[in-house]
Design an enzyme around this catalytic site. Structure first.
Site, mmCIF file in Angstrom:
data_model
loop_
_atom_site.group_PDB
_atom_site.id
_atom_site.type_symbol
_atom_site.label_atom_id
_atom_site.label_comp_id
_atom_site.label_asym_id
_atom_site.label_seq_id
_atom_site.Cartn_x
_atom_site.Cartn_y
_atom_site.Cartn_z
ATOM 1 N N THR A 123 55.849 78.833 28.718
ATOM 2 C CA THR A 123 56.463 79.787 27.780
ATOM 3 C C THR A 123 57.950 79.883 28.111
ATOM 4 O OG1 THR A 123 54.378 80.971 27.690
ATOM 5 C CG2 THR A 123 56.316 82.140 26.887
ATOM 6 N N GLU A 150 43.565 83.709 30.899
ATOM 7 C CA GLU A 150 43.108 83.356 32.244
ATOM 8 C C GLU A 150 41.636 83.722 32.370
ATOM 9 O OE1 GLU A 150 45.633 84.988 35.292
ATOM 10 O OE2 GLU A 150 47.364 83.935 34.470
ATOM 11 N N LYS A 219 55.068 82.242 20.099
ATOM 12 C CA LYS A 219 54.455 82.592 21.393
ATOM 13 C C LYS A 219 54.874 83.994 21.831
ATOM 14 C CE LYS A 219 52.418 82.566 25.203
ATOM 15 N NZ LYS A 219 50.979 82.833 25.207
ATOM 16 N N ASN A 223 52.386 87.432 21.987
ATOM 17 C CA ASN A 223 52.107 88.204 23.206
ATOM 18 C C ASN A 223 52.667 89.616 23.124
ATOM 19 O OD1 ASN A 223 50.458 86.549 24.583
ATOM 20 N ND2 ASN A 223 51.922 85.944 26.163
ATOM 21 N N CYS A 275 51.500 87.064 31.984
ATOM 22 C CA CYS A 275 52.314 86.787 30.798
ATOM 23 C C CYS A 275 52.871 87.998 30.054
ATOM 24 C CB CYS A 275 51.511 85.913 29.836
ATOM 25 S SG CYS A 275 51.231 84.274 30.538
ATOM 26 N N ASP A 279 56.741 88.224 29.082
ATOM 27 C CA ASP A 279 57.043 87.720 27.733
ATOM 28 C C ASP A 279 57.659 88.810 26.849
ATOM 29 O OD1 ASP A 279 55.947 85.438 28.765
ATOM 30 O OD2 ASP A 279 54.301 85.264 27.334
HETATM 31 N N1 NAD Z 1 48.409 81.885 32.696
HETATM 32 C C1 NAD Z 1 48.331 82.092 31.406
HETATM 33 O O1 NAD Z 1 47.437 82.807 30.927
HETATM 34 C C2 NAD Z 1 49.316 81.458 30.453
HETATM 35 C C3 NAD Z 1 49.024 81.446 29.073
HETATM 36 C C4 NAD Z 1 49.953 80.879 28.202
HETATM 37 C C5 NAD Z 1 51.155 80.385 28.688
HETATM 38 N N2 NAD Z 1 51.407 80.439 30.026
HETATM 39 C C6 NAD Z 1 52.690 79.893 30.483
HETATM 40 O O2 NAD Z 1 52.482 78.594 31.034
HETATM 41 C C7 NAD Z 1 53.313 78.378 32.176
HETATM 42 C C8 NAD Z 1 52.458 78.061 33.381
HETATM 43 O O3 NAD Z 1 51.605 79.158 33.640
HETATM 44 P P1 NAD Z 1 50.335 79.031 34.599
HETATM 45 O O4 NAD Z 1 49.642 80.345 34.565
HETATM 46 O O5 NAD Z 1 49.597 77.796 34.300
HETATM 47 O O6 NAD Z 1 51.094 78.867 35.998
HETATM 48 P P2 NAD Z 1 50.451 78.566 37.427
HETATM 49 O O7 NAD Z 1 51.306 79.291 38.401
HETATM 50 O O8 NAD Z 1 48.987 78.829 37.399
HETATM 51 O O9 NAD Z 1 50.645 76.991 37.584
HETATM 52 C C9 NAD Z 1 51.876 76.373 37.639
HETATM 53 C C10 NAD Z 1 51.742 75.129 38.505
HETATM 54 O O10 NAD Z 1 52.965 74.388 38.432
HETATM 55 C C11 NAD Z 1 53.220 73.841 39.712
HETATM 56 N N3 NAD Z 1 54.640 73.453 39.751
HETATM 57 C C12 NAD Z 1 55.740 74.205 39.997
HETATM 58 N N4 NAD Z 1 56.846 73.449 39.889
HETATM 59 C C13 NAD Z 1 56.460 72.190 39.566
HETATM 60 C C14 NAD Z 1 57.124 70.975 39.311
HETATM 61 N N5 NAD Z 1 58.454 70.898 39.352
HETATM 62 N N6 NAD Z 1 56.388 69.879 39.009
HETATM 63 C C15 NAD Z 1 55.049 69.935 38.945
HETATM 64 N N7 NAD Z 1 54.347 71.077 39.167
HETATM 65 C C16 NAD Z 1 55.042 72.183 39.488
HETATM 66 C C17 NAD Z 1 52.800 74.929 40.659
HETATM 67 O O11 NAD Z 1 52.562 74.429 41.963
HETATM 68 C C18 NAD Z 1 51.510 75.432 39.981
HETATM 69 O O12 NAD Z 1 50.367 74.738 40.433
HETATM 70 C C19 NAD Z 1 54.172 79.629 32.292
HETATM 71 O O13 NAD Z 1 55.362 79.425 31.583
HETATM 72 C C20 NAD Z 1 53.342 80.691 31.592
HETATM 73 O O14 NAD Z 1 54.132 81.716 31.061
HETATM 74 C C21 NAD Z 1 50.516 80.935 30.920
#
Ligand code: NAD
Length: 414
Positions: A123, A150, A219, A223, A275, A279
């Site tokens: 996001t 999640e 997005k 949210n 989020c 957000d």
């Molecule tokens: N969690 C949710 O419910 C959700 C829903 C929609 C959108 N998002 C968005 O998606 C994005 C990720 O969220 P998430 O919950 O999956 O995060 P997360 O923290 O669960 O996972 C992120 C992963 O990225 C890895 N990482 C960090 N830097 C990196 C790099 N340079 N190269 C490769 N890997 C790297 C971390 O080690 C981690 O495993 C965020 O922007 C979040 O806002 C999350």
């Protein structure tokens, strides 16, 4: 097709597994423990569907073309698409998302693959993709917002409400790449899903290919609407509590109107999780010179609610000498496996600010303390020590101490 995914968190891992049903997927992370776990067939996050996918893959029942790696060359070289799903935490000093991990991933992709289509799934602020394309002189970057919850991360990708991909509408190649990517996500979805949408009179899972800035706005506005709804029913509860009214009766009566509906109306200590808090703040920052009242109020309402909840709890222990308040679980929802930005932490901070001793029951936290408050895994000891127990979400574990529990979980659901 060869697809790379940067980040194996909730978003990256669920998208990677979904796509690996039909394509060769290399999921890259920078944390060795996660990659090791994945390559041993285990999920680093708690998610029923992800675990089932990994198990079926390991047993050969439904093989996936999936590999986790720490090696950017292996992941990115010759990839057709590189999906970026790294964190974008809110930077309170700059009042904006910290997009540095997205940019690090984009740079790593480009080092090994000059032409792969980069799809940002993280996001990001409204307007970010266009700015990045210009700054990097890179017209192979598009954006696809992720709507998963999640705890249901892969399920939500298998059963998407819609698939949205953003590409500059005047860039034919980017629009074509966006349509192809939307098709890849739809191909990975549960086939019954397309039929369900068809039964509603539409044609398959809705696929929206829109401008990148519109996709980013979709997005953040989605949210922020969810946060608004949570804040609204919380504020209804604040009113009812203050005027000694039955919140439940009011919510039942309000929500029977089909235009209002029954979802997301269970009072809590505030909207939370990774989020919604960040957000909403990012959307407010995006408004900058644009007139608004509501967006700011949604951000503010969460603070006011936590102040109110904390005051109510303080009243419960009023008159107790050296009161001890027990925090039952740091998680936001009952089935959650993490407590990023959970509302109860805001309540905890406020109680501690008033000099109250706080203890924590959190079985998933293997640390002796949480921000200076002792953590226990011993529920009986926790119950005995606490003068009042605070639970954002009810659990039957608390039945025997119900008289000293403070919760606003009126409907006993998330
Ligand atoms: N969690 C949710 O419910 C959700 C829903 C929609 C959108 N998002 C968005 O998606 C994005 C990720 O969220 P998430 O919950 O999956 O995060 P997360 O923290 O669960 O996972 C992120 C992963 O990225 C890895 N990482 C960090 N830097 C990196 C790099 N340079 N190269 C490769 N890997 C790297 C971390 O080690 C981690 O495993 C965020 O922007 C979040 O806002 C999350």
């Amino acid at each position: 097709m060869k697809i790379a995914v940067a980040g194996t968190g909730y978003v990256g891992l669920s998208v990677a597994l979904l796509l690996s049903q039909h394509h060769e997927v290399h999921a890259l992370d920078i944390v060795p423990a996660k990659v090791d776990l994945l390559n041993a067939g285990k999920s680093p996050i708690v998610d029923k569907e992800i675990t089932a996918f990994l198990d079926r893959n390991a047993s050969g029942e439904r093989p996936l073309n999936f590999q986790a790696t720490l090696d950017p060359a292996q992941a990115y070289t010759d990839a057709d698409y590189a999906v970026v799903a790294t964190p974008t935490n809110y930077d309170e000093k700059r009042n904006y998302f910290d997009t540095s991990s997205v940019e690090a991933a984009v740079a790593a992709v480009r080092e090994h693959s000059p032409h792969a289509w980069i799809v940002i799934k993280s996001t990001i602020p409204v307007g970010y993709t266009l700015q990045l394309r210009e700054r990097l002189h890179d017209d192979h970057i598009i954006f696809s917002p992720e709507f998963l919850r999640e705890g249901h991360a892969l399920y939500d990708n298998l059963h998407p409400s819609r698939i949205v991909v953003g590409a500059p509408q005047d860039d034919e190649a980017a629009v074509a790449a966006a349509k192809t990517f939307a098709g890849l996500l739809a191909q990975g979805a549960d086939p019954a899903e397309a039929e369900r949408h068809n039964a509603n009179g539409s044609t398959g899972i809705p696929e929206l290919v829109v401008g990148t800035t519109e996709a980013e706005a979709i997005k953040l506005f989605a949210n922020t609407y969810l946060a608004l709804r949570v804040a609204y029913f919380n504020e209804l509860d604040t009113y009812a509590e203050s005027r000694d009214l039955d919140t439940r009766a009011i919510i039942d009566g309000v929500c029977l109107d089909p235009r209002i509906g029954d979802g997301y109306n269970n009072p809590s200590f505030g909207y939370g999780g990774y989020c919604l808090p960040k957000d909403t703040k990012q959307l407010l920052a995006n408004y900058a010179a644009v007139p608004q009242n509501l967006i700011e109020a949604i951000v503010e309402a969460n603070r006011t609610r936590k102040d109110f909840v904390s005051d109510e709890i303080l009243q419960l222990v009023d008159g107790v000498k050296e009161p001890v308040v027990g925090i039952y679980r740091l998680t936001m929802k009952s089935g959650s496996d993490n407590f990023r930005q959970s509302a109860i932490q805001g309540v905890m901070k406020r109680l501690k600010g008033k000099g109250v001793t706080v203890i924590v029951y959190e079985p998933t936290l293997n640390k002796p303390d949480f921000f200076g408050s002792p953590v226990t895994h011993d529920l009986a000891e926790f119950k005995a020590k606490a003068d009042a127990i605070v639970a954002n979400r009810w659990n039957n574990d608390l039945d025997d101490v119900a008289d000293k529990v403070y919760t606003r979980d009126l409907f006993k659901r998330d």
